[in-house]
Write a protein that holds these residues in place. Sequence first.
Motif, PDB file in Angstrom:
ATOM      1  N   UNK A 171       6.452  17.292   0.503  1.00 37.42           N
ATOM      2  CA  UNK A 171       6.766  18.704   0.665  1.00 37.42           C
ATOM      3  C   UNK A 171       6.497  19.504  -0.601  1.00 37.42           C
ATOM      4  N   UNK A 172       6.951  18.999  -1.742  1.00 39.39           N
ATOM      5  CA  UNK A 172       6.854  19.780  -2.974  1.00 39.39           C
ATOM      6  C   UNK A 172       5.566  19.546  -3.760  1.00 39.39           C
ATOM      7  N   UNK A 173       5.045  18.321  -3.714  1.00 38.51           N
ATOM      8  CA  UNK A 173       3.850  18.009  -4.493  1.00 38.51           C
ATOM      9  C   UNK A 173       2.576  18.043  -3.654  1.00 38.51           C
ATOM     10  N   UNK A 174       2.722  18.205  -2.336  1.00 39.03           N
ATOM     11  CA  UNK A 174       1.552  18.312  -1.469  1.00 39.03           C
ATOM     12  C   UNK A 174       0.798  17.007  -1.301  1.00 39.03           C
ATOM     13  N   UNK A 175       1.474  15.881  -1.402  1.00 38.62           N
ATOM     14  CA  UNK A 175       0.829  14.573  -1.279  1.00 38.62           C
ATOM     15  C   UNK A 175       0.933  14.062   0.151  1.00 38.62           C
ATOM     16  N   UNK A 176      -0.175  13.595   0.706  1.00 39.40           N
ATOM     17  CA  UNK A 176      -0.163  13.097   2.089  1.00 39.40           C
ATOM     18  C   UNK A 176       0.583  11.773   2.209  1.00 39.40           C
ATOM     19  N   UNK A 177       0.289  10.841   1.318  1.00 41.91           N
ATOM     20  CA  UNK A 177       0.929   9.517   1.359  1.00 41.91           C
ATOM     21  C   UNK A 177       1.381   9.130  -0.048  1.00 41.91           C
ATOM     22  N   UNK A 178       2.489   9.677  -0.519  1.00 39.88           N
ATOM     23  CA  UNK A 178       2.956   9.380  -1.880  1.00 39.88           C
ATOM     24  C   UNK A 178       3.201   7.888  -2.071  1.00 39.88           C
ATOM     25  N   UNK A 179       2.860   7.381  -3.238  1.00 40.54           N
ATOM     26  CA  UNK A 179       3.122   5.985  -3.572  1.00 40.54           C
ATOM     27  C   UNK A 179       4.570   5.871  -4.047  1.00 40.54           C
ATOM     28  N   UNK A 180       5.317   4.960  -3.445  1.00 40.93           N
ATOM     29  CA  UNK A 180       6.745   4.817  -3.736  1.00 40.93           C
ATOM     30  C   UNK A 180       6.998   3.477  -4.416  1.00 40.93           C
ATOM     31  N   UNK A 181       7.760   3.490  -5.501  1.00 34.74           N
ATOM     32  CA  UNK A 181       8.138   2.267  -6.192  1.00 34.74           C
ATOM     33  C   UNK A 181       9.645   2.188  -6.365  1.00 34.74           C
ATOM     34  N   UNK A 182      10.177   0.976  -6.350  1.00 34.55           N
ATOM     35  CA  UNK A 182      11.592   0.746  -6.600  1.00 34.55           C
ATOM     36  C   UNK A 182      11.746   0.270  -8.039  1.00 34.55           C
ATOM     37  N   UNK A 183      12.614   0.931  -8.799  1.00 33.73           N
ATOM     38  CA  UNK A 183      12.806   0.584 -10.209  1.00 33.73           C
ATOM     39  C   UNK A 183      13.510  -0.767 -10.324  1.00 33.73           C
ATOM     40  N   UNK A 184      12.953  -1.633 -11.177  1.00 35.42           N
ATOM     41  CA  UNK A 184      13.475  -2.996 -11.297  1.00 35.42           C
ATOM     42  C   UNK A 184      13.250  -3.485 -12.724  1.00 35.42           C
ATOM     43  N   UNK A 185      13.738  -4.679 -13.022  1.00 34.24           N
ATOM     44  CA  UNK A 185      13.578  -5.253 -14.357  1.00 34.24           C
ATOM     45  C   UNK A 185      12.254  -5.991 -14.508  1.00 34.24           C
ATOM     46  N   UNK A 186      11.457  -6.007 -13.489  1.00 33.33           N
ATOM     47  CA  UNK A 186      10.142  -6.626 -13.531  1.00 33.33           C
ATOM     48  C   UNK A 186       9.391  -6.272 -12.266  1.00 33.33           C
ATOM     49  N   UNK A 187       8.079  -6.455 -12.272  1.00 32.79           N
ATOM     50  CA  UNK A 187       7.270  -6.080 -11.113  1.00 32.79           C
ATOM     51  C   UNK A 187       7.122  -7.209 -10.096  1.00 32.79           C
ATOM     52  N   UNK A 188       7.529  -8.435 -10.462  1.00 30.36           N
ATOM     53  CA  UNK A 188       7.393  -9.567  -9.558  1.00 30.36           C
ATOM     54  C   UNK A 188       8.369  -9.438  -8.382  1.00 30.36           C
ATOM     55  N   UNK A 189       7.976  -9.952  -7.226  1.00 33.13           N
ATOM     56  CA  UNK A 189       8.768  -9.802  -6.010  1.00 33.13           C
ATOM     57  C   UNK A 189      10.136 -10.455  -6.100  1.00 33.13           C
ATOM     58  N   UNK A 190      10.283 -11.532  -6.878  1.00 31.16           N
ATOM     59  CA  UNK A 190      11.556 -12.238  -6.957  1.00 31.16           C
ATOM     60  C   UNK A 190      12.445 -11.759  -8.097  1.00 31.16           C
ATOM     61  N   UNK A 191      12.055 -10.691  -8.766  1.00 31.75           N
ATOM     62  CA  UNK A 191      12.866 -10.134  -9.844  1.00 31.75           C
ATOM     63  C   UNK A 191      13.980  -9.267  -9.275  1.00 31.75           C
ATOM     64  N   UNK A 192      15.053  -9.111 -10.039  1.00 30.71           N
ATOM     65  CA  UNK A 192      16.100  -8.168  -9.705  1.00 30.71           C
ATOM     66  C   UNK A 192      17.175  -8.726  -8.797  1.00 30.71           C
ATOM     67  N   UNK A 193      18.200  -7.887  -8.538  1.00 34.79           N
ATOM     68  CA  UNK A 193      19.304  -8.343  -7.696  1.00 34.79           C
ATOM     69  C   UNK A 193      18.953  -8.212  -6.217  1.00 34.79           C
ATOM     70  N   UNK A 194      19.817  -8.770  -5.401  1.00 37.55           N
ATOM     71  CA  UNK A 194      19.509  -8.918  -3.979  1.00 37.55           C
ATOM     72  C   UNK A 194      19.263  -7.585  -3.278  1.00 37.55           C
ATOM     73  N   UNK A 195      20.009  -6.536  -3.681  1.00 41.68           N
ATOM     74  CA  UNK A 195      19.869  -5.233  -3.011  1.00 41.68           C
ATOM     75  C   UNK A 195      18.460  -4.664  -3.167  1.00 41.68           C
ATOM     76  N   UNK A 196      17.904  -4.707  -4.375  1.00 40.75           N
ATOM     77  CA  UNK A 196      16.571  -4.133  -4.566  1.00 40.75           C
ATOM     78  C   UNK A 196      15.514  -4.990  -3.868  1.00 40.75           C
ATOM     79  N   UNK A 197      15.720  -6.314  -3.834  1.00 40.29           N
ATOM     80  CA  UNK A 197      14.736  -7.166  -3.174  1.00 40.29           C
ATOM     81  C   UNK A 197      14.769  -6.993  -1.662  1.00 40.29           C
ATOM     82  N   UNK A 198      15.974  -6.800  -1.109  1.00 38.54           N
ATOM     83  CA  UNK A 198      16.074  -6.570   0.329  1.00 38.54           C
ATOM     84  C   UNK A 198      15.467  -5.211   0.706  1.00 38.54           C
ATOM     85  N   UNK A 199      15.758  -4.189  -0.094  1.00 32.73           N
ATOM     86  CA  UNK A 199      15.180  -2.866   0.171  1.00 32.73           C
ATOM     87  C   UNK A 199      13.657  -2.940   0.133  1.00 32.73           C
ATOM     88  N   UNK A 200      13.127  -3.647  -0.870  1.00 35.91           N
ATOM     89  CA  UNK A 200      11.677  -3.782  -0.990  1.00 35.91           C
ATOM     90  C   UNK A 200      11.092  -4.513   0.213  1.00 35.91           C
TER      91      UNK A 200
END
Length: 358
Positions: A171-200
Amino acid sequence: MSAGKVVLALDGMGGDHAPDVVVEGANIARERYPGTTYLLFGDPARLKPLVDRRKGLAQVLEIVPAEDVVTADDKPSLAVRRRRKSSMWLAVQAATEGRADSVVSAGNTGALLAISMFSMRMVTGAHRPALASFLPTRRGEVVMLDLGANVECDAGNLAEFAVMGSVFAQTLLGLDTPRVGVLNVGSEELKGHEEVRQAAAWLRHEGSPINFHGFVEGNDIGTGVVDVVVTDGFTGNVALKAIEGTAKLYSSFVRDTFRTSTFAKIGYLFAAGALKKFQKRVDPRRYNGGVFLGLDGICVKSHGGTDALGFAYAIGVANDLVRYEYKNKLIDGLAKLHQVTSTTEPTPSALQASGGAE
């Protein structure tokens, strides 16, 4: 884009420099958004002289009397119980009842959230609101949420925030398909606590309504690798304050450097044009206007210490969210998300991984 005029409710008495900044901000916005009109809530004895000094403003603005004010020291619970005749409460009520399309306030953040949640409730498909705003990056801007509305979040909250942020960026930036990332302590799929991994896991599943990039780290926020950064309110608020503090630190370093010698001062004269461009690029007023996403209504929170130009930018955020039908897009996105979460098995808690950064 919605048809017809946009009507915005303004809390005329909220903020460190109200009502002067609010009135002048509305006057600046009047020229930028000629199809928008305003309901200005507050003390008529203080507001009317300010409005009358600005030619043409009275034609697009109506002053609505409010006999009380939410103060900076008011606790949210007190504001909900005892400030029902305040400019903030009445402005939110106008947006809730449909007399206005959105509300903008520079007042007490906690009180504004509490009053808005009590009055507007949550939009269909959302369970908690998230405070979102945007920051400059090397590639443009990035939307970040939550910035402090929720200290703790579960996987469902984070997934909903991802949809909210994606629609906000569209809506505000006019992007058709914005890239979304979840903030974590690392980029690997098994990093972080259970909540962020389940959301991902939900967000990368087939049928997800967003363009999910994956996990991002703190140093990715300013690079522009994603358009939306999702996190809980505790982490988001700490990250935001760290970014703001670092920006002020480096600005002071630059100013001090050009004062160190006569040659440095001469160098400043040659660099003045470039420095003005830099200052404009990182001017916090351009990014003023946080939004409580997920409410069944549009509520924009201006920084309490902003000036008139910053408040005008907050008005612009509210105007765009109304005109480009943010709410309808959000309801559709949340419905698609819940189709995924209701038909997908949760990630087994046995897949515990190290939560530490490398």
